[in-house]
Each structure stands twice: as C-alpha cells, then as structure tokens.
Design a protein around this motif. Structure first.
Motif, PDB file in Angstrom:
ATOM      1  N   GLN A 148       9.396   1.668  13.249  1.00  0.00           N
ATOM      2  CA  GLN A 148       9.202   0.359  13.876  1.00  0.00           C
ATOM      3  C   GLN A 148       8.104   0.412  14.948  1.00  0.00           C
ATOM      4  O   GLN A 148       7.448  -0.596  15.213  1.00  0.00           O
ATOM      5  N   SER A 149       7.887   1.571  15.535  1.00  0.00           N
ATOM      6  CA  SER A 149       6.751   1.728  16.458  1.00  0.00           C
ATOM      7  C   SER A 149       5.432   1.597  15.705  1.00  0.00           C
ATOM      8  O   SER A 149       4.471   0.999  16.203  1.00  0.00           O
ATOM      9  N   CYS A 150       5.382   2.139  14.485  1.00  0.00           N
ATOM     10  CA  CYS A 150       4.175   1.998  13.661  1.00  0.00           C
ATOM     11  C   CYS A 150       3.932   0.527  13.323  1.00  0.00           C
ATOM     12  O   CYS A 150       2.786   0.053  13.367  1.00  0.00           O
ATOM     13  N   LEU A 151       4.989  -0.186  12.999  1.00  0.00           N
ATOM     14  CA  LEU A 151       4.856  -1.617  12.712  1.00  0.00           C
ATOM     15  C   LEU A 151       4.377  -2.363  13.954  1.00  0.00           C
ATOM     16  O   LEU A 151       3.504  -3.238  13.879  1.00  0.00           O
ATOM     17  N   MET A 152       4.925  -2.016  15.111  1.00  0.00           N
ATOM     18  CA  MET A 152       4.508  -2.651  16.356  1.00  0.00           C
ATOM     19  C   MET A 152       3.040  -2.350  16.645  1.00  0.00           C
ATOM     20  O   MET A 152       2.290  -3.218  17.123  1.00  0.00           O
ATOM     21  N   ALA A 153       2.603  -1.136  16.333  1.00  0.00           N
ATOM     22  CA  ALA A 153       1.195  -0.777  16.544  1.00  0.00           C
ATOM     23  C   ALA A 153       0.284  -1.653  15.693  1.00  0.00           C
ATOM     24  O   ALA A 153      -0.784  -2.083  16.146  1.00  0.00           O
ATOM     25  N   ARG A 154       0.686  -1.910  14.458  1.00  0.00           N
ATOM     26  CA  ARG A 154      -0.118  -2.797  13.612  1.00  0.00           C
ATOM     27  C   ARG A 154      -0.219  -4.189  14.214  1.00  0.00           C
ATOM     28  O   ARG A 154      -1.290  -4.800  14.232  1.00  0.00           O
ATOM     29  N   ARG A 155       0.872  -4.694  14.772  1.00  0.00           N
ATOM     30  CA  ARG A 155       0.847  -6.012  15.404  1.00  0.00           C
ATOM     31  C   ARG A 155      -0.088  -6.015  16.619  1.00  0.00           C
ATOM     32  O   ARG A 155      -0.779  -7.005  16.882  1.00  0.00           O
ATOM     33  N   LEU A 156      -0.113  -4.926  17.373  1.00  0.00           N
ATOM     34  CA  LEU A 156      -1.001  -4.840  18.531  1.00  0.00           C
ATOM     35  C   LEU A 156      -2.467  -4.794  18.092  1.00  0.00           C
ATOM     36  O   LEU A 156      -3.329  -5.398  18.731  1.00  0.00           O
ATOM     37  N   VAL A 157      -2.746  -4.088  16.999  1.00  0.00           N
ATOM     38  CA  VAL A 157      -4.112  -4.069  16.471  1.00  0.00           C
ATOM     39  C   VAL A 157      -4.545  -5.472  16.070  1.00  0.00           C
ATOM     40  O   VAL A 157      -5.696  -5.872  16.298  1.00  0.00           O
ATOM     41  N   GLU A 158      -3.632  -6.246  15.500  1.00  0.00           N
ATOM     42  CA  GLU A 158      -3.960  -7.615  15.110  1.00  0.00           C
ATOM     43  C   GLU A 158      -4.321  -8.478  16.314  1.00  0.00           C
ATOM     44  O   GLU A 158      -5.022  -9.492  16.169  1.00  0.00           O
ATOM     45  N   LYS A 159      -3.868  -8.070  17.495  1.00  0.00           N
ATOM     46  CA  LYS A 159      -4.208  -8.778  18.734  1.00  0.00           C
ATOM     47  C   LYS A 159      -5.378  -8.110  19.462  1.00  0.00           C
ATOM     48  O   LYS A 159      -5.622  -8.381  20.632  1.00  0.00           O
ATOM     49  N   ASN A 160      -6.078  -7.222  18.746  1.00  0.00           N
ATOM     50  CA  ASN A 160      -7.296  -6.585  19.269  1.00  0.00           C
ATOM     51  C   ASN A 160      -7.054  -5.649  20.448  1.00  0.00           C
ATOM     52  O   ASN A 160      -7.988  -5.383  21.232  1.00  0.00           O
ATOM     53  N   VAL A 161      -5.834  -5.125  20.601  1.00  0.00           N
ATOM     54  CA  VAL A 161      -5.594  -4.144  21.658  1.00  0.00           C
ATOM     55  C   VAL A 161      -6.405  -2.890  21.337  1.00  0.00           C
ATOM     56  O   VAL A 161      -6.300  -2.342  20.241  1.00  0.00           O
ATOM     57  N   PRO A 162      -7.227  -2.410  22.276  1.00  0.00           N
ATOM     58  CA  PRO A 162      -8.141  -1.309  21.951  1.00  0.00           C
ATOM     59  C   PRO A 162      -7.475   0.032  21.684  1.00  0.00           C
ATOM     60  O   PRO A 162      -7.938   0.798  20.838  1.00  0.00           O
ATOM     61  N   TYR A 163      -6.387   0.358  22.417  1.00  0.00           N
ATOM     62  CA  TYR A 163      -5.820   1.705  22.270  1.00  0.00           C
ATOM     63  C   TYR A 163      -4.303   1.649  22.312  1.00  0.00           C
ATOM     64  O   TYR A 163      -3.714   1.130  23.260  1.00  0.00           O
TER      65      TYR A 163
END
Length: 412
Positions: free
Chosen positions: A242-257
């Motif tokens: 679920q952390s990996c899924l959350m990371a994908r959602r953050l990438v979709e919001k353009n979070v750099p790192y």
C-alpha cells in the motif's frame, strides 16, 4: 534556489523519484544477483533462480512477477562502498560521501532543494515525502537545514484509515474537524480587530493551508479508499504494497521525491524464514508499482531505485547463535534502477562466482546518485549552499577523494 546556482533543465526526462529503501540491507544473492552454483552454504534453499523476460538475466525464485518485466528495469550488480555499519553505510548510500566533518544532505533533500518550493513546485503536499517512518539515525537534510527534511507520514497505509501525521487525526471524524474549525473561527476576534496586519495574515494563510490538507482535496490524496479494491489487491494488502500504491498517487501529484522505507532486512538470524515472507511482498508491491506507472505513462518520467545500505554476507552464518543468518556486507550489493530515462533490460557490473567481491565495473554511491541527478536535470556541478561557504557540488569531484568509477552512461 540561490540566484548563482544552475537551475535544472526543464527538458530532463525525469520529474519524480521513488526510492524503495530496504532498510537493514538485503542480500544480493537472494534477490537480484543469484549464485546457484555457489552451493547451499551460500544460497540455502534459494538456489533455483528464475529466468526473466530478458535473455540472460535471472533473479530470485521468489520474484515471479518481477521476472516477467525485466525489460522495465536494469540491475546494478556491483554496488560497493566497503562500509558495514548501518548508519555510516546508509549515509554513504544516501549522500554519496563518507561521514566526516560536514553533514551532507541526502538525495531526497537535494532533489527537494532543486525541484521543490522556490523552483516551480506547487501544491500543499511537501516535495519530499517518506512512507512511513524516517530512514535512520542521520540528518536527511544535512547542512541544507530543517526546511529540506522529509515529511514522514507515520501511520499505516494498509489500515482501514491511513492516519497520516498532522492530517488524519485518529478517532476524529471529518464532521468533527469542521465543527472544531468553526468553533476556533468564532473565538478568533483578533483578526477582525487588526485588519491588514501582516503577521496575522500569514497565520491565517498557514491555517487555511493546514485545513486544506486536513479537510480539502489535498488531504484526500492520502485516502487509499478512493482506489478500486482490485488495484489495492494488485499491490498487496500489506504496509509495503500500500506504500507503493501511495507513492504512485504522490507521483501523479508531481511530488519530486518519495521514499518508501521498507524495514526488516537486518537478518542476522532466521534469514531464510524472513525472506520467505518479505521477498514475495517485495515482488508483488514493486512489480505492481512498475507496471502501474508504465500503464499510466508515468514510468518514463519517474526514476525508481531499490536498494539498501549494503548487502549481506554471501556465506550463510550457520554457527550458533546465528543458526542461518546473514551479516552486514558493504563489499558488494545490488540495486534495481528503472524509469526516468534509464534503459531497462540491462545489467551493469558483476560480482564474482560467490558474490563476495566486485568482479566487473564497480559502482559507488556517488556514481548512482549523480546519474539520478542527471536524469532530473540537476547538473553534477550544481552548487550546494555550504554553511562555511566552501565550494560544494551535488556530485563530489576528484579533489574530495570520494571513490567514484563514473556515471551510469551505459544506461542512458
């Protein structure tokens, strides 16, 4: 960004980075560099590696999903630094430099410095996020200061409610939060008495941003209940998946790192029992992340790298009290690298027949980090604001005496 500092190019292939941090150090020959011919003293029961969809590349027998997509990532099998201490090795892999007088910033802080607030990044979500706990006992921001520390979410994304620290309050409903805000507003008469006061205006703006995270659309980013059950199942209903899924959602919001701090790899005892649980979790979550990013057209702009602070001893410690453990090993370890303009389906470097020494093309932390910066458009010679004014670049130069063997040009 300092006005004298080179600004990253806007046409760089990568926009975000997801770091899968295997805190404690994973064993290279049990994961991405299997050595079935070394014998059971080295491999234990993990002596049947899987062929992948790329000819000649084999990986752990417990990585069936990753084996189907080796064309999407490359493997570095010759990572090295020689340090066997958790904190000092983690500092090396995070900064590319040895722990001496200066405290250098880690990769996430440097990326946040160049790609975060003040460099075109917008939004309320901090530009450097760790899921879910900080990575270790060192200062991630180093001399850049607290403004560049990561936002560690806390909580557990696999729980029914992901209780993100400071955003989701345990046991308090959204309606109750709204009522609290209304009560606070009714008690605040100072703002009306001093209209135009700059300090009060700043406080009000900060309050507005905080409540936007708690009650607005920005905060809903952390609500994994918005994802379909099939998607959540695809990643695995566990903290890492679920952390990996959350990371994908953050990438979709353009979070750099984004860092996923996946702990539990410090296996001095019961190594293989733990691997039988953790390797399938890693396989499911990481393969889902890579394939999901690819399907959404995001992998080309997102670097994904997966490694710990070192490897583990290739020869199994069968003697008492370890009884089948592996210890710290900084001589050689592996890293998976994908996306962001890096080629897939490649292997860089090699270890020897038993995974004990680098046999071909050593890759040092500074080589890997500098290559990631390059894909983000951060030049190796870009300056960092050293507190004593010492000229300091994001990638060390030869004068610093930092071991380097060259950037990963073979993957670009």
């Amino acid at each position: 960004i300092n006005a004298e500092q080179p600004i990253p190019a806007t046409n760089s292939p990568a926009r975000s980075v997801i770091q899968v941090w295997l805190w404690g150090g994973s064993c290279h020959i049990d994961t991405f560099d299997p050595k079935p011919d070394a014998g059971r003293d080295y491999c234990g029961a993990l002596d049947q590696p899987l062929s992948t969809n790329v000819d000649g590349i084999r990986i752990s027998q417990l990585f069936p999903e990753l084996a189907k997509m080796a064309d999407k990532y490359s493997l570095i099998r010759s990572m090295t630094h020689g340090n066997n201490g958790h904190e000092t090795a983690a500092y090396l892999v995070q900064t590319g430099r040895a722990s001496e007088r200066d405290v250098f910033p880690g990769v996430g802080a440097v990326v946040s410095y160049f790609k975060g607030y003040g460099a075109g990044y917008e939004g309320l979500i901090p530009p450097y996020v760790v899921l879910t706990q900080p990575q270790g006992r060192f200062s991630e921001a180093g001399f850049l200061g607290p403004a560049y520390k990561p936002f560690a979410t806390g909580g557990n994304p696999a729980s029914p409610v992901f209780e993100v620290e400071g955003i989701v309050a345990p046991g308090i409903t959204e309606e109750r939060q709204r009522l609290r805000r209304k009560l606070l507003g009714s008690m605040n008469t100072l703002g009306g008495a001093l209209p135009g006061n700059a300090t009060l205006k700043t406080v009000a703006e900060s309050e507005q941003q905080a409540y936007e995270l708690i009650l607005g659309d920005a905060g809903k980013l952390f609500d994994l209940g918005q994802e379909a059950d099939t998607m959540r199942d695809r990643y695995g209903r566990n903290t890492f998946g679920q952390s990996c899924l959350m990371a994908r959602r953050l990438v979709e919001k353009n979070v750099p790192y984004i860092t996923i701090n996946y702990s539990g790899w410090d296996t001095h005892k019961q190594h293989f029992q733990i691997m039988n649980r953790k390797l399938p979790e890693l396989d499911q979550g990481l393969s889902a992340l890579l394939s999901d990013l690819s399907e959404r057209g995001l992998l080309d702009s997102t670097v994904v790298w997966c490694a710990g602070e070192f490897g583990r001893t290739p020869k199994v410690a069968t003697e008492s009290p370890w009884n089948g453990g592996r210890h710290h090993y900084g001589k050689v370890f592996s890293c998976l690298l994908a996306g962001g303009g890096f080629q897939g389906g490649q292997v860089v470097g090699a270890s020897d027949a038993k995974g004990e020494e680098v046999a071909e093309r050593p890759v040092y932390p500074a080589d890997l980090i500098g290559s990631i910066y390059g894909q983000l458009g951060i030049p190796a010679e870009a300056s960092l604001p050293h507190p004593q004014g010492t000229p300091t670049h994001v990638v060390p130069d030869k004068s610093e005496g930092v071991p380097m063997a060259g950037l990963l040009t073979e993957l670009v």
